[in-house]
Scaffold this active site. Structure first.
Site, PDB file in Angstrom:
ATOM      1  N   GLU A   1      50.336  33.434  26.542  1.00 48.32           N
ATOM      2  CA  GLU A   1      49.527  32.975  26.074  1.00 48.32           C
ATOM      3  C   GLU A   1      50.384  34.724  25.142  1.00 48.32           C
ATOM      4  O   GLU A   1      52.045  36.058  25.917  1.00 48.32           O
ATOM      5  CB  GLU A   1      48.364  34.321  26.655  1.00 48.32           C
ATOM      6  CG  GLU A   1      47.294  35.111  26.862  1.00 48.32           C
ATOM      7  CD  GLU A   1      46.168  36.077  27.638  1.00 48.32           C
ATOM      8  OE1 GLU A   1      46.259  35.578  28.655  1.00 48.32           O
ATOM      9  OE2 GLU A   1      46.255  36.604  27.147  1.00 48.32           O
TER      10      GLU A   1
ATOM     11  N   ASP B   1      40.911  37.773  29.987  1.00 54.68           N
ATOM     12  CA  ASP B   1      41.078  36.743  28.736  1.00 54.68           C
ATOM     13  C   ASP B   1      42.022  35.849  29.224  1.00 54.68           C
ATOM     14  O   ASP B   1      41.939  34.638  28.440  1.00 54.68           O
ATOM     15  CB  ASP B   1      41.987  38.068  28.007  1.00 54.68           C
ATOM     16  CG  ASP B   1      41.112  38.722  26.862  1.00 54.68           C
ATOM     17  OD1 ASP B   1      39.898  38.955  27.237  1.00 54.68           O
ATOM     18  OD2 ASP B   1      41.291  39.372  26.385  1.00 54.68           O
TER      19      ASP B   1
ATOM     20  N   ASP C   1      44.643  38.241  34.071  1.00 56.40           N
ATOM     21  CA  ASP C   1      42.656  39.325  34.039  1.00 56.40           C
ATOM     22  C   ASP C   1      41.404  38.099  33.167  1.00 56.40           C
ATOM     23  O   ASP C   1      42.263  36.235  32.853  1.00 56.40           O
ATOM     24  CB  ASP C   1      43.367  39.798  33.078  1.00 56.40           C
ATOM     25  CG  ASP C   1      43.770  39.864  31.809  1.00 56.40           C
ATOM     26  OD1 ASP C   1      43.690  38.303  30.805  1.00 56.40           O
ATOM     27  OD2 ASP C   1      43.920  41.078  30.632  1.00 56.40           O
TER      28      ASP C   1
ATOM     29  N   ASP D   1      48.075  36.502  30.990  1.00 54.19           N
ATOM     30  CA  ASP D   1      47.636  37.537  31.901  1.00 54.19           C
ATOM     31  C   ASP D   1      46.649  37.449  32.647  1.00 54.19           C
ATOM     32  O   ASP D   1      45.788  36.219  33.224  1.00 54.19           O
ATOM     33  CB  ASP D   1      46.749  38.537  31.331  1.00 54.19           C
ATOM     34  CG  ASP D   1      47.989  39.089  30.076  1.00 54.19           C
ATOM     35  OD1 ASP D   1      49.679  38.072  30.241  1.00 54.19           O
ATOM     36  OD2 ASP D   1      47.596  39.522  28.752  1.00 54.19           O
TER      37      ASP D   1
END
Ligand code: 0RA
Length: 642
Positions: free
Chosen positions: A427, A504, A502, A500
């Protein structure tokens, strides 16, 4: 004169049975296990014929300890009176080749074993002995044949009875079959299939070798068959069932859509499975395709300019059982192994029934019709996109599109050893940069993903076609896409998604996984797809430090170490190249989560609702695969909504 005639006849009979023993393959195909079981089907089919025609509801098949087979029915019993030839009809049935039809009643007696019905006399010819007991017209009669039917006992009467029915027991001849071993599983499977196809008829299979007894009886016939086949799948609706008669042919079929991608069609003619299909299957499929296309146009799922859905699209995820019953005079088989129905009337009969009844059903169940058509449309979009991407990839090799696509993005691995090579999908460009620096460049390739991955659940063919990110992945993996994806061609053994920890990141995970699920399914099925697990925290106390991957680990460490300094990683980008290597990429220390089809299925569902209001599904995925704490804004929001 009469005696002479009889002698001649009995010589003919013996010659007939002898011909069977000389060339068994001509009658039962082979003398291996297949041929052996062919004998069982032959005797069983006769009993099933009786039940099929409404005589008796229970059949018992017993595998004896001594390699015998016994088939008992509650049918009419077999006639024992004198036949025109001078001997009992019973004897004729079991000793004269092709005598099966000779004593059958006129009016529409249907044969189940029409595929190979060679008659009980063939089985007798290949048996050490065969015993027939019939309950017929108030008496129990018995007759025993031995030495391949050449020795015939006198017809005995054992007593009175108020029942009717027949019991045939035989011991296949080891001189013909060699060592005999009946396959109980195969016999059970056949019995169960017949029970599904003959609603209400009970078939019991007893294996006296181990005492196992199984009873098969289904009050909802094909509907139960479909439920059985789809047991482990997620169905979209209750099974639909259609049946009817056209001329002398009766047809029945049932179908159910699941969220699967497999097409499963099982076809039968006179209760025998037709693995190679034939006219009945063609009729069914063309009716299904036509009805779905007509209905799609009617309710506007397909517009005027749109092409029709293809049969493959219409059947994706659909399990079907179709069964036709055809009188012997109309039976025609084709193909190498004569396993393919050729009867034209079966095609039109199937078409007529399915077209009429399915159309009516869809009219009456608009909501379901709409859901099914949307699924078909999805299948069609995926197929079309895959076709174009494939053409593109083929051209790409020639015109250098692959190189252009990959250059400047993919940091390839030096080694060409596919068994060890890994492709990291990372990412963001900054984490991509760290990964490129920190990696083991011999075995690890890095492909940074910029921005969001396309949602292939919603995208059109054109969107997918021009999407750089997806194209780059297709070309990097090098194994094609869609129906022509070939796992043998993959350039990497592990495809590792590194995002990550999280929302996203979770979003990117489910979007990538959805793409793989739709377009490169075997990649997941063969266990090549992984999630990287970056650490959530770095805790230190003085000179010592460690990386922690879960909140539980954090708690435990804080208890053990007392006051510590905590660094919480919000993203991969906060780690430098060597930290990223140590914590997440180094095969010696990292933890990878291997994804399976179940994960992909959830991911694909999560994608469909990711922007929607089903917070529970979304949370399920995130809880299972992404670790981050409730401090996270998204998690808070999810907790509230959920
Ligand atoms: C046709 C006519 C009759 C009996 C059968 C078929 C028959 C065949 C088999 C094979 C296994 N079990 C069977 N049970 C019945 C004669 C019917 C009558 O005379 O009533």
């Amino acid at each position: 004169m009469a005696t002479r005639q009889y002698d001649e006849q009995s010589i003919q009979i013996l010659e007939g049975l002898d011909a069977v023993r000389k060339r068994p393959g001509m009658y039962i195909g082979s003398t291996d296990s297949r041929g052996l079981h062919h004998c069982v089907w032959e005797i069983l089919d006769n009993a099933i014929d009786e039940a099929m025609n409404g005589y008796g509801k229970h059949i018992v098949i017993t595998i004896g300890k001594d390699n015998t087979i016994k088939v008992e029915d509650e049918g009419r019993g077999m006639p024992v009176g004198k036949h025109a030839s001078g001997v009992s009809t019973l004897q004729v049935i079991f000793t004269v080749l092709h005598a099966g039809g000779k004593f059958s009643t006129e009016g529409g007696y249907k044969r189940s074993g029409g595929l190979h019905g060679v008659g009980a006399s063939v089985v007798n010819a290949l048996s050490e002995w065969m015993e027939v007991v019939v309950h017929y017209q108030g008496s129990i009669h018995r007759m025993v044949f031995s030495k391949g039917g050449s020795k015939v006992s006198a017809l005995e009467t054992l007593g009175r009875t108020n029942k009717t029915g027949s019991t045939v027991t035989f011991k296949p001849d080891e001189k013909i079959f060699g060592k005999i071993s009946f396959d109980a599983e195969l016999i059970r499977e056949r019995a169960q299939e017949s029970a599904f196809l003959l609603k209400g008829i009970k078939l019991t299979v007893k294996d006296e070798r181990n005492g196992q007894v199984d009873v098969f009886q289904y009050s909802n016939g094909l509907i139960n068959f479909i439920e059985f086949l789809n047991e482990d799948r997620t169905a979209m609706h209750e099974p639909l069932a259609f049946e009817g008669n056209v001329g002398e042919i009766s047809v029945q079929c049932a179908l159910q859509y699941t969220d699967d991608y497999q097409e499963n069609t099982y076809s039968f003619v006179n209760l025998v499975r037709t693995v190679d299909g034939g006219t009945h299957e063609v009729g069914y499929k063309s009716a299904l395709t036509k009805v779905m296309n007509d209905f799609a146009r009617k309710i506007g799922v397909l517009k005027d300019k749109d092409k029709n859905f293809e049969g493959n699209d219409v059947r994706e995820g659909c399990t079907s059982v179709i069964s036709v019953s055809i009188p012997e005079n109309l039976l025609q088989f084709e193909g190498q192994t004569k396993g393919k129905l050729g009867t034209n009337e079966a095609r039109s009969a199937m078409e007529t029934i399915v077209q009429e009844q399915l159309t009516y059903y869809l009219e009456e169940h608009r909501e379901l019709a709409n859901a099914i058509l949307k699924k078909i449309q999805k299948a069609s979009t995926v197929r079309e996109a895959a076709r174009r991407a494939r053409e593109d990839a083929r051209k790409g090799k020639k015109n250098g599109k692959s190189e252009r696509l990959l250059s400047g993005k993919l940091a390839p691995a030096q080694s060409k050893d596919v068994r060890k090579a890994e492709l990291f999908l990372v990412e963001g460009d900054s984490a991509g940069g760290s990964a490129k620096q920190g990696r083991d460049s011999k075995l690890q390739a890095i492909l940074p993903l910029r921005g969001k991955v396309l949602n292939t659940e919603k995208a059109s063919v054109a969107d997918i076609e021009k999407n750089e990110e997806l194209n780059t992945i297709i070309h990097a993996l090098g194994a094609g896409v869609g129906s022509e994806f070939d796992i043998k061609d993959i350039n990497y053994n592990k495809v590792i998604i590194m995002t990550d920890a999280d929302t996203d990141g979770a979003h990117i995970q489910v979007l990538l996984l959805t793409f793989f699920y739709r377009y490169m399914r075997p990649l997941i099925e063969h266990g090549h797809v992984y999630l990287a697990q970056p650490p959530l925290y770095r805790v230190s106390k003085g000179k010592q430090f460690k990386y922690l991957y879960t909140d539980d680990e954090l708690k435990a460490t804080m208890q053990e170490w007392g006051k510590v300094e905590i660094q919480r990683y919000k993203g991969l980008g906060e780690m430098n190249a060597s930290q990223l290597w140590e914590t997440t990429m180094d095969p010696a220390h990292r933890t990878l989560i291997q994804l399976n089809l179940g994960d992909a299925l959830i991911a694909q569902r999560v994608v469909s609702v990711l922007m929607g209001d089903k917070a529970d599904l979304r949370r399920d995925w995130i809880e299972k695969h992404v670790s981050f704490t409730l401090e996270d804004d998204f998690a808070k929001e999810t907790a509230k909504n959920g």
